[in-house]
Design an enzyme around this catalytic site. Structure first.
Site, PDB file in Angstrom:
ATOM      1  N   GLU A  49       0.810  -1.227   0.000  1.00 51.51           N
ATOM      2  CA  GLU A  49       0.000   0.000   0.000  1.00 51.51           C
ATOM      3  C   GLU A  49       0.842   1.276   0.000  1.00 51.51           C
ATOM      4  O   GLU A  49       0.447   2.285   0.600  1.00 51.51           O
ATOM      5  CB  GLU A  49      -0.951   0.017   1.207  1.00 51.51           C
ATOM      6  CG  GLU A  49      -1.866  -1.196   1.300  1.00 51.51           C
ATOM      7  CD  GLU A  49      -2.762  -1.388   0.085  1.00 51.51           C
ATOM      8  OE1 GLU A  49      -3.192  -0.371  -0.488  1.00 51.51           O
ATOM      9  OE2 GLU A  49      -2.994  -2.544  -0.298  1.00 51.51           O
ATOM     10  N   VAL A  50       1.992   1.251  -0.659  1.00 47.85           N
ATOM     11  CA  VAL A  50       2.801   2.471  -0.753  1.00 47.85           C
ATOM     12  C   VAL A  50       2.596   3.189  -2.081  1.00 47.85           C
ATOM     13  O   VAL A  50       3.128   4.285  -2.280  1.00 47.85           O
ATOM     14  CB  VAL A  50       4.308   2.201  -0.539  1.00 47.85           C
ATOM     15  CG1 VAL A  50       4.585   1.759   0.882  1.00 47.85           C
ATOM     16  CG2 VAL A  50       4.829   1.198  -1.551  1.00 47.85           C
ATOM     17  N   LYS A  69       2.554  -8.215 -14.012  1.00 48.21           N
ATOM     18  CA  LYS A  69       2.352  -8.450 -12.576  1.00 48.21           C
ATOM     19  C   LYS A  69       2.578  -9.944 -12.373  1.00 48.21           C
ATOM     20  O   LYS A  69       1.685 -10.766 -12.620  1.00 48.21           O
ATOM     21  CB  LYS A  69       0.926  -8.053 -12.168  1.00 48.21           C
ATOM     22  CG  LYS A  69       0.628  -8.221 -10.678  1.00 48.21           C
ATOM     23  CD  LYS A  69       1.237  -7.108  -9.849  1.00 48.21           C
ATOM     24  CE  LYS A  69       0.809  -7.216  -8.381  1.00 48.21           C
ATOM     25  NZ  LYS A  69       1.322  -6.111  -7.563  1.00 48.21           N
ATOM     26  N   THR A 109      -2.231 -11.199  -5.413  1.00 46.84           N
ATOM     27  CA  THR A 109      -2.938 -11.838  -4.308  1.00 46.84           C
ATOM     28  C   THR A 109      -4.117 -10.975  -3.882  1.00 46.84           C
ATOM     29  O   THR A 109      -4.201  -9.793  -4.189  1.00 46.84           O
ATOM     30  CB  THR A 109      -2.010 -12.067  -3.099  1.00 46.84           C
ATOM     31  OG1 THR A 109      -1.621 -10.799  -2.551  1.00 46.84           O
ATOM     32  CG2 THR A 109      -0.768 -12.853  -3.495  1.00 46.84           C
TER      33      THR A 109
END
Length: 240
Positions: free
Chosen positions: A13-14, A38, A42
């Protein structure tokens, strides 16, 4: 000759997908053919739109997107694979796909899951191993706030230990009202990374696809296809 770049992060989540999309959008605008891979997704059920689809939404239909492995639970890829009973991602899959994409595109971006050392199998397959195998540089997406200096320094050590070339760092989400730590981190992050700060994508930049390439150009440095300037950006926020 095709360019290959890995996009990793100092954690989840950066803003890796947002930065990957920004790179793709600017390359398309410059007239380059672009593919985004990608390797492992997940936390997504079959048919759900994952990170590759998000890149396509933001950067446009001209971008080729590929995904090699998908697991429904939001866990590290190796654990998600074990729990789902689905096969692990393999290095051969990655190498073969990258070879196919680099043969037909000017720029290939490989976006990792989580950070540099997140496992994709039980045998030590990581994004770092993939980048080593393919001799590709790594662009690292970092956080803006308190705690980012340590994670950035640790990531830099991991890159150096594996003799991987850093392509620089980008702040994945820069708020409209940054706090003191964030403003100070603009000057300190390049020191801990041992690499230049090449952008700061504004928070909320991915809300709308319309105008995304313009926002990307304003948030990424010329080395990445934009017009952002680290020195003036840092000085402007330091003065507040």
């Amino acid at each position: 000759m095709s360019e290959l770049l890995f996009v990793s992060g100092t954690g989840t989540e950066v803003g890796k997908t947002a930065v990957t999309a920004a790179l793709a959008a600017l390359a398309v605008r410059a007239g380059r053919s672009v593919a985004v891979l990608k390797p492992g997704q997940t936390g997504m059920a079959p048919g759900e739109a994952g990170d590759a689809a998000e890149v396509a939404r933001l950067a446009g239909p001209a971008v080729t997107v590929r995904e090699l492995a998908r697991y429904p639970e939001p866990l590290a890829p190796d654990r998600a694979a074990l729990r789902s009973g689905l096969p692990f991602l393999t290095m051969d899959q990655v190498v073969d796909c990258v070879g196919e994409l680099t043969a037909s595109h000017d720029l290939v971006l490989v976006e990792g899951a989580g950070g540099l050392l997140v496992r994709y199998d039980r045998g030590g397959l990581t994004l770092a191993r993939m980048a080593q195998e393919l001799r590709a540089p790594v662009l690292t997406v970092v956080g803006a706030g308190l705690g980012t200096l340590n994670s950035t320094a640790l990531n830099a050590e991991a890159l150096r230990a594996r003799e991987l070339r850093s392509a620089g760092i980008v702040i994945g989400s820069w708020p409209a009202e940054p706090d003191l730590a964030m403003r100070c981190n603009l000057a300190d992050l390049p020191l801990d990374a041992g690499a230049p700060l090449l952008g700061a994508l504004p928070a909320g930049a991915t809300a709308e696809a319309e105008g995304f390439a313009d926002r990307a150009a304003a948030a990424l440095a010329p080395e990445l296809g934009g017009q952002w300037d680290a020195e003036s950006f840092t000085a402007a926020w330091a003065a507040r």
